[in-house]
Scaffold this active site. Structure first.
Site, PDB file in Angstrom:
ATOM      1  N   GLY A  46      89.914  26.961  43.284  1.00 25.87           N
ATOM      2  CA  GLY A  46      88.711  27.611  42.746  1.00 25.87           C
ATOM      3  C   GLY A  46      88.087  26.771  41.649  1.00 25.87           C
ATOM      4  O   GLY A  46      88.654  25.747  41.220  1.00 25.87           O
ATOM      5  N   ASP A  47      86.892  27.165  41.240  1.00 31.28           N
ATOM      6  CA  ASP A  47      86.159  26.485  40.158  1.00 31.28           C
ATOM      7  C   ASP A  47      85.880  25.018  40.464  1.00 31.28           C
ATOM      8  O   ASP A  47      85.824  24.179  39.563  1.00 31.28           O
ATOM      9  CB  ASP A  47      86.930  26.587  38.816  1.00 31.28           C
ATOM     10  CG  ASP A  47      87.160  28.026  38.414  1.00 31.28           C
ATOM     11  OD1 ASP A  47      86.309  28.872  38.742  1.00 31.28           O
ATOM     12  OD2 ASP A  47      88.191  28.300  37.778  1.00 31.28           O
ATOM     13  N   GLU A  48      85.679  24.701  41.726  1.00 39.57           N
ATOM     14  CA  GLU A  48      85.402  23.312  42.106  1.00 39.57           C
ATOM     15  C   GLU A  48      83.944  22.935  41.886  1.00 39.57           C
ATOM     16  O   GLU A  48      83.571  21.772  42.035  1.00 39.57           O
ATOM     17  CB  GLU A  48      85.742  23.083  43.601  1.00 39.57           C
ATOM     18  CG  GLU A  48      87.198  23.310  43.990  1.00 39.57           C
ATOM     19  CD  GLU A  48      87.460  24.744  44.415  1.00 39.57           C
ATOM     20  OE1 GLU A  48      86.575  25.607  44.197  1.00 39.57           O
ATOM     21  OE2 GLU A  48      88.553  25.016  44.954  1.00 39.57           O
ATOM     22  N   LYS A  57      81.458  25.210  43.331  1.00 38.14           N
ATOM     23  CA  LYS A  57      80.797  25.751  44.532  1.00 38.14           C
ATOM     24  C   LYS A  57      79.418  26.300  44.188  1.00 38.14           C
ATOM     25  O   LYS A  57      78.461  26.139  44.932  1.00 38.14           O
ATOM     26  CB  LYS A  57      81.648  26.889  45.139  1.00 38.14           C
ATOM     27  CG  LYS A  57      83.019  26.456  45.599  1.00 38.14           C
ATOM     28  CD  LYS A  57      83.862  27.633  46.064  1.00 38.14           C
ATOM     29  CE  LYS A  57      84.249  28.594  44.973  1.00 38.14           C
ATOM     30  NZ  LYS A  57      85.145  28.051  43.945  1.00 38.14           N
ATOM     31  N   GLY A  63      83.556  33.276  39.451  1.00 35.30           N
ATOM     32  CA  GLY A  63      82.619  32.960  38.377  1.00 35.30           C
ATOM     33  C   GLY A  63      81.945  31.655  38.744  1.00 35.30           C
ATOM     34  O   GLY A  63      82.601  30.623  38.810  1.00 35.30           O
ATOM     35  N   HIS A  64      80.675  31.721  39.079  1.00 31.80           N
ATOM     36  CA  HIS A  64      79.952  30.533  39.533  1.00 31.80           C
ATOM     37  C   HIS A  64      78.847  30.227  38.531  1.00 31.80           C
ATOM     38  O   HIS A  64      77.918  31.018  38.367  1.00 31.80           O
ATOM     39  CB  HIS A  64      79.372  30.765  40.932  1.00 31.80           C
ATOM     40  CG  HIS A  64      80.418  31.092  41.963  1.00 31.80           C
ATOM     41  ND1 HIS A  64      80.121  31.535  43.222  1.00 31.80           N
ATOM     42  CD2 HIS A  64      81.767  31.028  41.913  1.00 31.80           C
ATOM     43  CE1 HIS A  64      81.246  31.730  43.901  1.00 31.80           C
ATOM     44  NE2 HIS A  64      82.260  31.436  43.118  1.00 31.80           N
ATOM     45  N   GLN A  89      86.578  31.452  45.208  1.00 36.67           N
ATOM     46  CA  GLN A  89      87.957  30.960  45.080  1.00 36.67           C
ATOM     47  C   GLN A  89      88.119  29.624  45.841  1.00 36.67           C
ATOM     48  O   GLN A  89      87.142  28.915  46.015  1.00 36.67           O
ATOM     49  CB  GLN A  89      88.976  32.010  45.569  1.00 36.67           C
ATOM     50  CG  GLN A  89      89.089  33.211  44.641  1.00 36.67           C
ATOM     51  CD  GLN A  89      88.020  34.269  44.851  1.00 36.67           C
ATOM     52  OE1 GLN A  89      87.783  34.685  45.947  1.00 36.67           O
ATOM     53  NE2 GLN A  89      87.383  34.698  43.789  1.00 36.67           N
ATOM     54  N   ASP A 147      81.689  12.847  36.692  1.00 32.83           N
ATOM     55  CA  ASP A 147      81.318  12.340  35.355  1.00 32.83           C
ATOM     56  C   ASP A 147      82.407  12.590  34.310  1.00 32.83           C
ATOM     57  O   ASP A 147      82.541  11.832  33.352  1.00 32.83           O
ATOM     58  CB  ASP A 147      80.009  12.992  34.892  1.00 32.83           C
ATOM     59  CG  ASP A 147      80.063  14.511  34.971  1.00 32.83           C
ATOM     60  OD1 ASP A 147      80.282  15.041  36.078  1.00 32.83           O
ATOM     61  OD2 ASP A 147      79.920  15.169  33.923  1.00 32.83           O
TER      62      ASP A 147
END
Ligand code: GDP
Ligand code: IMO
Ligand code: MG
Length: 412
Positions: free
Chosen positions: A12-14, A16, A40-41, A208, A317
């Site tokens: 998750g948190d990639e 998306k 959370g996006h 996710q 980055d």
């Protein structure tokens, strides 16, 4: 193909949400198919920051229709908070999606406090909501259309679960909000099917990541749904043939929130500098994210179970701050080398990662506009990832903003 699925290939948190936002101008529909407000996006667009939990990220684009699909568990509280600044007419909610109530959240919190095997959930009630669904005692969004019937269903459910819940005051408090969304509660399988037939462009936005998948993730340290494109046909109600192109989102390193095995995890200053540079704090719970090196073994597992055919590498980055970059290329378990992710969490916790090391680039890259603009060490890192994974890297995200996205040319 007029459809594209976006799927997180790690924990998750990639990024998306950022990729969904950057691509949404090309799509008519953005469809969330699983999970709830555990997601959370975060996106930065139009000079503003948006954090979406339950709504599809496409909502930031006024031309899109945004679907909350059948496979989701939906909290009215979370929805109400998020819909407030947004046009409700841009939203369609599946009449078959399950509702997540405040008592689900209480049960989640209690279970995290009492079990010896803490999962580190987001404590939003996701697990208990899916439990009531699979126990066949859940309440679906379609029930919001008839408040008298909803009241009876809520009394039955709270009674079965043995929870204290003031049904009358909840319904009284939510009455107006429910009335405002009822016109948009529909058969979303029909809507998406029609859209597909009319050649509308449809983006499926996963929440996710594959390593949190109930079956294919690091069980039991997983979520309670299936964040894989193969679950979309079931979660939305569509023929599998509609789901072909899938874009896998891979952070240039690895993060995880909550408990569970994490073979390439790093600690101390090495982790802190990445956490600080990448602002690696959960957008749902604010918890510091655990940090680790890129893990090819997990990624190959995720690629196999998803069938992803193109990749976006995000937060590249952030690696500008490190001297060298490590890639885990295999595991060793009990003295044996393996390229497979062990199924037992304890075995996964005991694997020894085998690394290769590459030089970092040590210069900022957030202003790079093309692959050719990137330092040669960054290009080499991307080429090496692609070599290991055997799937083309189509996008490179080099900053949180919508426009900080490099689309790779054929010769890069
Ligand atoms: P999601 O859950 O997969 O949508 O990811 P999150 O939004 O929870 O976490 C990704 C975080 O990284 C967010 O704070 C984004 O604003 C940020 N982000 C996304 N892409 C990039 C990127 O390429 N570079 C940097 N520095 N930040 C990014
Ligand atoms: P997005 O969509 C990262 C994690 C929790 C916990 C486990 C189970 O932003 O990528 P749950 O509340 O789902 O029962 O928690 O899953 N988790 C996430 N981690 N990103 C998410 O969503 C997550 N949603 C759940 O931290 O380890
Ligand atoms: Mg997130």
């Amino acid at each position: 193909m007029n459809t594209l699925s976006i799927v997180g290939l790690q924990f998750g948190d990639e990024g998306k949400g950022k990729i969904t936002d950057s691509l949404s101008h090309q799509f008519d529909y953005v469809v969330r198919y699983q999970g709830g407000h555990n997601a959370g996006h975060t996106v930065y667009a139009n000079g503003q920051k948006y954090v979406l939990h339950v709504l599809p990220t496409g909502i930031v684009h006024p031309h899109t229709i945004n679907i909350l699909g059948t496979g989701m568990v939906i909290s009215l509280d979370a929805l109400q908070k998020e819909i407030h600044p947004i046009k409700v007419s841009q939203i369609r909610i599946s009449d078959r999606a399950h509702l997540l109530f405040p008592f689900h959240q209480q049960l989640d919190i209690q279970s995290e406090q009492s079990t010896s095997q803490k999962i580190g959930t987001t404590q939003k009630g996701i697990g208990p909501a899916y439990q009531t669904k699979t126990s066949r005692i859940g309440i679906r969004a379609g029930s919001l259309k008839d408040l008298a019937r909803l009241k009876i269903e809520l009394l039955q459910l709270t009674n079965t679960l043995g929870v204290t819940f003031d049904v009358d005051s909840y319904l009284h408090e939510k009455k107006e909000f429910i009335a405002s969304i009822v016109p948009f509660i529909i058969d979303t399988s029909y809507e998406v099917f029609q859209a597909y037939e009319q050649k509308k462009r449809i983006l499926f936005e996963g929440a996710q990541g594959v390593m949190l998948d109930l079956d294919h993730g690091t069980y039991p340290y997983v979520t309670s749904s299936h964040p894989t494109p193969s679950s979309i046909p079931v979660d939305i109600g569509l023929p599998p043939s509609f789901i072909q192109d899938a874009l896998g989102i891979v952070k240039a390193y690895t993060t995880r929130v909550g408990e569970g095995p994490f073979p390439t995890e790093i600690f101390g200053d090495a982790a802190d500098i990445i956490r600080k540079t990448g602002n690696e704090y959960g957008s749902t719970t604010g918890r510091p994210r655990r940090i680790g090196h890129l893990d090819v073994v997990m990624l190959k597992h995720a690629l196999r179970v998803t069938g992803v055919n193109q990749l976006a590498i995000t937060l590249l980055d952030v690696l500008s701050v490190v001297d060298t970059i490590k890639i885990c290329t295999a595991y060793e378990l009990n003295g044996q080398r393996t390229m497979l992710v062990p199924s037992h969490a304890q075995d996964l916790a005991n694997v020894k990662p085998i690394y290769e090391t590459m030089p970092g680039w040590k210069v900022p890259i957030q202003d790079c506009k093309s692959f050719a603009d990137l330092p040669k060490e960054a290009q080499a890192y991307l080429h090496r990832i692609q070599e290991h994974l055997g799937v083309p890297i189509r996008f490179i995200s080099n900053g949180p903003k919508r426009e900080q996205l490099i689309e790779r040319g054929h010769h890069d």
